[in-house]
Enzyme design. Structure first.
Site, PDB file in Angstrom:
ATOM      1  N   PHE A 185       0.825  -1.224   0.000  1.00  0.00           N
ATOM      2  CA  PHE A 185       0.000   0.000   0.000  1.00  0.00           C
ATOM      3  C   PHE A 185       0.851   1.261   0.000  1.00  0.00           C
ATOM      4  O   PHE A 185       0.327   2.349   0.155  1.00  0.00           O
ATOM      5  CB  PHE A 185      -0.941   0.020   1.216  1.00  0.00           C
ATOM      6  N   ASP A 217      26.310  25.362   2.121  1.00  0.00           N
ATOM      7  CA  ASP A 217      27.671  25.087   2.599  1.00  0.00           C
ATOM      8  C   ASP A 217      27.781  25.581   4.040  1.00  0.00           C
ATOM      9  O   ASP A 217      27.646  26.785   4.313  1.00  0.00           O
ATOM     10  CB  ASP A 217      28.720  25.848   1.775  1.00  0.00           C
ATOM     11  N   HIS A 274      26.698  17.976  -0.960  1.00  0.00           N
ATOM     12  CA  HIS A 274      26.832  19.152  -1.830  1.00  0.00           C
ATOM     13  C   HIS A 274      26.282  18.830  -3.217  1.00  0.00           C
ATOM     14  O   HIS A 274      27.005  18.818  -4.208  1.00  0.00           O
ATOM     15  CB  HIS A 274      28.296  19.602  -1.869  1.00  0.00           C
ATOM     16  N   HIS A 309      32.538  22.808   6.147  1.00  0.00           N
ATOM     17  CA  HIS A 309      32.908  22.338   4.806  1.00  0.00           C
ATOM     18  C   HIS A 309      34.367  22.678   4.493  1.00  0.00           C
ATOM     19  O   HIS A 309      35.031  21.956   3.747  1.00  0.00           O
ATOM     20  CB  HIS A 309      31.980  22.979   3.774  1.00  0.00           C
ATOM     21  N   HIS A 327      34.667  30.087  -0.315  1.00  0.00           N
ATOM     22  CA  HIS A 327      34.728  29.000   0.671  1.00  0.00           C
ATOM     23  C   HIS A 327      35.691  29.354   1.806  1.00  0.00           C
ATOM     24  O   HIS A 327      35.357  29.280   2.987  1.00  0.00           O
ATOM     25  CB  HIS A 327      35.187  27.699   0.001  1.00  0.00           C
ATOM     26  N   TRP A 329       8.080   4.100  -1.262  1.00  0.00           N
ATOM     27  CA  TRP A 329       9.123   4.911  -0.635  1.00  0.00           C
ATOM     28  C   TRP A 329      10.486   4.509  -1.161  1.00  0.00           C
ATOM     29  O   TRP A 329      10.682   3.418  -1.685  1.00  0.00           O
ATOM     30  CB  TRP A 329       9.045   4.908   0.891  1.00  0.00           C
ATOM     31  N   ASN A 330      11.426   5.456  -1.051  1.00  0.00           N
ATOM     32  CA  ASN A 330      12.766   5.271  -1.605  1.00  0.00           C
ATOM     33  C   ASN A 330      13.803   5.588  -0.550  1.00  0.00           C
ATOM     34  O   ASN A 330      13.502   6.250   0.435  1.00  0.00           O
ATOM     35  CB  ASN A 330      12.995   6.231  -2.782  1.00  0.00           C
TER      36      ASN A 330
HETATM   37  C1  23J Z   1      34.970  21.119  -2.647  1.00  0.00           C
HETATM   38  C2  23J Z   1      36.062  21.763  -3.178  1.00  0.00           C
HETATM   39  C3  23J Z   1      35.884  22.873  -3.954  1.00  0.00           C
HETATM   40  C4  23J Z   1      34.608  23.324  -4.191  1.00  0.00           C
HETATM   41  C5  23J Z   1      33.482  22.682  -3.653  1.00  0.00           C
HETATM   42  C6  23J Z   1      33.681  21.575  -2.887  1.00  0.00           C
HETATM   43  C7  23J Z   1      32.099  23.181  -3.886  1.00  0.00           C
HETATM   44  O1  23J Z   1      31.837  23.907  -4.797  1.00  0.00           O
HETATM   45  C8  23J Z   1      31.018  22.910  -2.919  1.00  0.00           C
HETATM   46  O2  23J Z   1      29.988  22.293  -3.270  1.00  0.00           O
HETATM   47  O3  23J Z   1      31.128  23.350  -1.795  1.00  0.00           O
HETATM   48  S1  23J Z   1      34.396  24.748  -5.203  1.00  0.00           S
HETATM   49 MN    MN Z   2      29.012  23.026  -1.451  1.00  0.00          MN
END
Ligand code: 23J
Ligand code: MN
Length: 262
Positions: free
Chosen positions: A61, A78, A72, A82, A211, A64-65
């Site tokens: 019934f 982010d 990312h 990260h 980043h 689901w997955n």
């Molecule tokens: C790891 C290294 C470089 C980058 C990234 C990841 C990403 O773009 C992300 O998704 O954070 S530029």
């Molecule tokens: Mn990212």
């Protein structure tokens, strides 16, 4: 005007449609383009959807997955953990960050004319200052989103990553732009491209400044945003909540914006 009155008004405007909810996410599935770092670095595998049951003998019934899904992937968040520069923040992972910061005012900087002419276009601190002169100052606690017209390319990996001569060519911020925005005490920075940095940002000093510097300062990033042309330069409210992955460095999100109709 009390906060309670304002929220009551907002509630009726959401129901009436006078405040619209804009979908800032790209579709997330096996064909969603993902960043491809050069060797020797490892990459995120494609999204995979595994069926548990589909109204069949495995579950008559219900359907689901379960997902095989990089943090990312697609439209995503982010978190400071990260990047190595943000690794020590006690509140820098997806399960520890303060949710108050995840809903806030959005400044949308339209760079789409420049990026149409030059896929390597960089938004600079001077570019942000010129935008502020026209639209008003970027306020502390707000988000800054770079509008580039890039998101329709997301349907094609080749167009989205735009690799020529072994180098991805997509727009992003300059080093001094990121420094300037951190000085303005923004919460985070978002783009329509595969990452928060420009395609060629691995060659910058420092490499990947969005980043490196955002996360060093406990700020957030948003990548693969869509539909930024539906947002005003100022006046939208962004909602960008990562899943509460334990010790997570990021998460796919259904980024949303509240905008006044019309
Ligand atoms: C790891 C290294 C470089 C980058 C990234 C990841 C990403 O773009 C992300 O998704 O954070 S530029
Ligand atoms: Mn990212």
């Amino acid at each position: 005007m009390t906060a309670g009155n304002t929220l009551t008004q907002l509630a009726s405007m959401l129901v009436s449609g006078d405040v619209e909810v804009i979908d800032l996410a790209v579709p997330l599935g096996p064909t969603t383009p993902l960043i491809k770092l050069p060797p020797p670095f490892k990459n995120t595998p494609a999204v995979k959807v595994h069926t548990i049951s589909n109204y069949d003998d495995d579950g008559p019934f219900w359907s689901w997955n379960w997902l095989e899904l990089g943090e990312h992937s697609g439209t995503h968040f982010d978190a400071p953990h990260h990047w190595i520069t943000g690794r020590d923040f006690a509140d820098g992972a997806t399960d520890t960050l303060p949710v108050q910061k995840l809903v806030g005012p959005a400044n949308v900087i339209d760079c789409s004319e420049a990026t149409a002419a030059d896929p390597d276009f960089l938004l600079t601190a001077d570019g942000v200052r010129a935008w502020e002169a026209e639209h008003g100052e970027i306020e502390a606690g707000s988000w800054v989103l770079m509008r580039t017209g890039w998101h329709p390319r997301n349907r094609s990996e080749a167009e989205f990553l735009n690799v020529t001569d072994n180098m991805p060519h997509s727009p992003g911020p300059s080093v001094d732009c990121v420094e300037y925005l951190i000085g303005k005490d923004i919460v985070g920075w978002g783009t329509e491209c595969v990452g928060t940095d420009a395609g060629i940002a691995g060659t910058f000093d420092p490499p990947y400044p969005a980043h490196n510097l955002l996360h060093k300062n406990n700020r957030y990033g948003l990548a693969s945003l869509a539909n930024l042309e539906k947002l005003p330069p100022k006046g939208a409210i962004l909602i960008a909540a990562p899943l509460k992955f334990v010790d997570g460095t990021g998460s796919p999100i259904r980024a949303l914006a509240l905008v006044p109709k019309g």
